[in-house]
Scaffold this motif. Structure first.
Motif, mmCIF file in Angstrom:
data_model
loop_
_atom_site.group_PDB
_atom_site.id
_atom_site.type_symbol
_atom_site.label_atom_id
_atom_site.label_comp_id
_atom_site.label_asym_id
_atom_site.label_seq_id
_atom_site.Cartn_x
_atom_site.Cartn_y
_atom_site.Cartn_z
ATOM 1 N N GLN A 176 6.332 -30.691 49.456
ATOM 2 C CA GLN A 176 7.436 -30.585 50.409
ATOM 3 C C GLN A 176 8.753 -31.014 49.778
ATOM 4 O O GLN A 176 9.810 -30.492 50.130
ATOM 5 C CB GLN A 176 7.152 -31.433 51.652
ATOM 6 N N GLU A 177 8.674 -31.949 48.836
ATOM 7 C CA GLU A 177 9.884 -32.387 48.141
ATOM 8 C C GLU A 177 10.331 -31.318 47.151
ATOM 9 O O GLU A 177 11.472 -30.901 47.156
ATOM 10 C CB GLU A 177 9.605 -33.711 47.407
ATOM 11 N N HIS A 178 9.406 -30.894 46.290
ATOM 12 C CA HIS A 178 9.622 -29.752 45.388
ATOM 13 C C HIS A 178 8.313 -29.446 44.681
ATOM 14 O O HIS A 178 7.610 -30.360 44.234
ATOM 15 C CB HIS A 178 10.704 -30.042 44.346
ATOM 16 N N PHE A 179 7.970 -28.169 44.584
ATOM 17 C CA PHE A 179 6.662 -27.796 44.038
ATOM 18 C C PHE A 179 6.463 -28.259 42.613
ATOM 19 O O PHE A 179 5.349 -28.512 42.158
ATOM 20 C CB PHE A 179 6.460 -26.279 44.136
ATOM 21 N N SER A 180 7.549 -28.392 41.841
ATOM 22 C CA SER A 180 7.412 -28.766 40.434
ATOM 23 C C SER A 180 6.849 -30.174 40.268
ATOM 24 O O SER A 180 6.291 -30.508 39.209
ATOM 25 C CB SER A 180 8.771 -28.678 39.726
ATOM 26 N N LEU A 181 6.959 -31.004 41.303
ATOM 27 C CA LEU A 181 6.566 -32.400 41.173
ATOM 28 C C LEU A 181 5.061 -32.586 41.095
ATOM 29 O O LEU A 181 4.592 -33.664 40.710
ATOM 30 C CB LEU A 181 7.130 -33.214 42.338
ATOM 31 N N ILE A 182 4.267 -31.576 41.481
ATOM 32 C CA ILE A 182 2.819 -31.740 41.351
ATOM 33 C C ILE A 182 2.313 -31.268 39.997
ATOM 34 O O ILE A 182 1.127 -31.402 39.696
ATOM 35 C CB ILE A 182 2.054 -31.028 42.481
ATOM 36 N N PHE A 183 3.175 -30.722 39.164
ATOM 37 C CA PHE A 183 2.786 -30.377 37.801
ATOM 38 C C PHE A 183 2.737 -31.652 36.969
ATOM 39 O O PHE A 183 3.558 -32.558 37.157
ATOM 40 C CB PHE A 183 3.785 -29.392 37.179
ATOM 41 N N ALA A 184 1.784 -31.704 36.035
ATOM 42 C CA ALA A 184 1.711 -32.874 35.159
ATOM 43 C C ALA A 184 3.029 -33.064 34.425
ATOM 44 O O ALA A 184 3.529 -34.185 34.286
ATOM 45 C CB ALA A 184 0.555 -32.718 34.166
ATOM 46 N N ASN A 185 3.614 -31.955 33.973
ATOM 47 C CA ASN A 185 4.936 -31.977 33.359
ATOM 48 C C ASN A 185 5.851 -31.086 34.197
ATOM 49 O O ASN A 185 5.816 -29.864 34.076
ATOM 50 C CB ASN A 185 4.874 -31.481 31.918
ATOM 51 N N PRO A 186 6.663 -31.673 35.070
ATOM 52 C CA PRO A 186 7.499 -30.855 35.965
ATOM 53 C C PRO A 186 8.438 -29.908 35.247
ATOM 54 O O PRO A 186 8.827 -28.874 35.807
ATOM 55 C CB PRO A 186 8.286 -31.911 36.760
ATOM 56 N N THR A 187 8.807 -30.206 33.993
ATOM 57 C CA THR A 187 9.727 -29.323 33.261
ATOM 58 C C THR A 187 9.064 -28.008 32.893
ATOM 59 O O THR A 187 9.756 -27.042 32.548
ATOM 60 C CB THR A 187 10.235 -30.010 31.990
ATOM 61 N N GLU A 188 7.729 -27.928 32.959
ATOM 62 C CA GLU A 188 7.012 -26.698 32.635
ATOM 63 C C GLU A 188 6.557 -25.952 33.894
ATOM 64 O O GLU A 188 5.769 -25.010 33.823
ATOM 65 C CB GLU A 188 5.796 -27.016 31.765
#
Length: 374
Positions: free
Chosen positions: A101-113
């Motif tokens: 809900q905050e941003h989908f990238s945050l559940i990635f181990a590395n959000p920059t990828e």
């Protein structure tokens, strides 16, 4: 039309419907054969396995409550096993659902990828449960209680042991810890997850939550009833009773008994190494660092007891009779102290000497070191 060209349904008329009179048993007529070219009724397709992250996490919680409440009382070892496994899964899924809900990238181990296409395919490495917790606290600014992270970590440790190595642990402690994590999740879902859901999904989750709250009260009642049954014994030992690092109940009695420090709730004992009881309490319950910086004047979490000499004195213990203050408590001999001062030699030891007493404020070790130099 030749015999070989007759439709198949005519074959039914050729088959006898009764057995010959000489037969002892009747032979059932064969089932009719559909005519060639007849349309077959289509079978209903098997439904797909379809769960949103939120419905998946809620389903795990349904399983947790089933294993805790729908069966033997108290729950069997098998039910407690699945309680741990599914509670950890629910915790991980629901924390990450809020993180999305905050941003989908945050559940990635590395959000920059992070890539949205990878998210939709589920083809990516996600962050760990504790990473999700930290990102919620530090980025999404979700407010947690001070012990929540520790409880989630301990649950994950139990889950990993069960899943990969096997686990032998006290049933009462597992049940007590499960209640605290369940309480954490129900509060989290209500305050931080539901407000960000679409109305239809939010309504469904809230309806399920009503059931969870009622069931949680039932499980909490089992814990409270057990604590109430112990109240008489615990009240007598309140001056040397602290919170147990295993079950988190105010039931660990360190009164110098022969059996060692013992939790009356979960029956955990530290008879063989009382120093471990002190260390576990200081580092798990109080959250103190195990390697303090003496040079900077940090408080020593566990030190030698001036009464018995064992390294089992917790200088900042919080006892059941003085929860608003700290009481130096030795987990080996059960002594408590009112007048302790630090050894002036800087070794981290404490002395049972009144501050205004005319005495040398050095422990025996520092005293010998100082005077051996002359």
């Amino acid at each position: 039309m030749s015999d070989s060209e007759q439709p198949e349904q005519d074959c039914e008329r050729l088959a006898p419907t009764t057995a010959p009179e000489s037969s002892a048993e009747q032979t059932p007529a064969p089932a009719s054969v559909p005519a060639q070219g007849a349309k077959k009724e289509p079978r209903s397709p098997r439904p797909d396995v379809s769960y949103t992250p939120v419905s998946n996490g809620m389903d795990y919680l349904v399983s947790v409550f089933q294993h805790l409440t729908e069966g033997a009382t108290p729950p069997s070892a098998r039910n407690l096993k699945y309680t741990v496994l599914h509670l950890q899964a629910a915790t991980e899924v629901l924390l990450k659902a809020r993180l999305v809900q905050e941003h989908f990238s945050l559940i990635f181990a590395n959000p920059t990828e992070a890539k949205h296409a990878s998210l939709e395919k589920g083809n990516f490495q996600s962050c760990g449960t504790l990473d999700a917790f930290d990102r919620l606290a530090n980025i999404a600014r979700v407010e947690f209680d001070k012990d929540d992270r520790k409880r989630i970590k301990e649950l994950g440790d139990h889950r990993n042991a069960l899943q990969h190595y096997g686990l032998t642990h006290n049933a009462y402690a597992i049940e007590s810890r499960a209640v605290k994590v369940l309480d954490l999740l129900i509060t989290f879902i209500h305050r931080h997850l539901i407000p960000g859901l679409a109305p239809a999904e939010a309504q469904g989750v809230e309806a399920t939550m009503d059931s969870f709250r009622l069931q949680l009260k039932g499980v909490e009642t089992l814990v409270k009833e057990r604590m109430n049954n112990l109240r008489g014994d615990l009240d007598k030992a309140a001056a040397v009773t602290v919170k147990c690092p295993d079950c988190e109940q105010w039931a660990l009695v360190a009164d110098g008994r022969d059996a060692g420090p013992t939790c009356l709730f979960c029956h955990q004992t530290w008879g063989d190494d009382r120093r471990s009881a002190a260390a576990n309490y200081a580092w798990i319950v109080l959250g103190l660092e195990d390697i303090p910086s003496f040079a900077h004047g940090d408080e020593v979490p566990v030190t030698d007891c001036p009464e018995c000499g064992q390294c089992a004195l917790v200088t900042l213990a919080v006892t059941a009779d003085r929860k608003a203050d700290t009481t130096p408590l030795c987990f080996a001999c059960g002594e408590t102290f009112n007048d302790l001062i630090d050894c002036e030699g800087g070794c981290g030891s404490v002395l049972n000497i009144a501050p205004d007493e005319d005495a040398i404020h050095l422990c025996s070790h520092c005293l010998s070191v100082r005077y051996d130099r002359f």
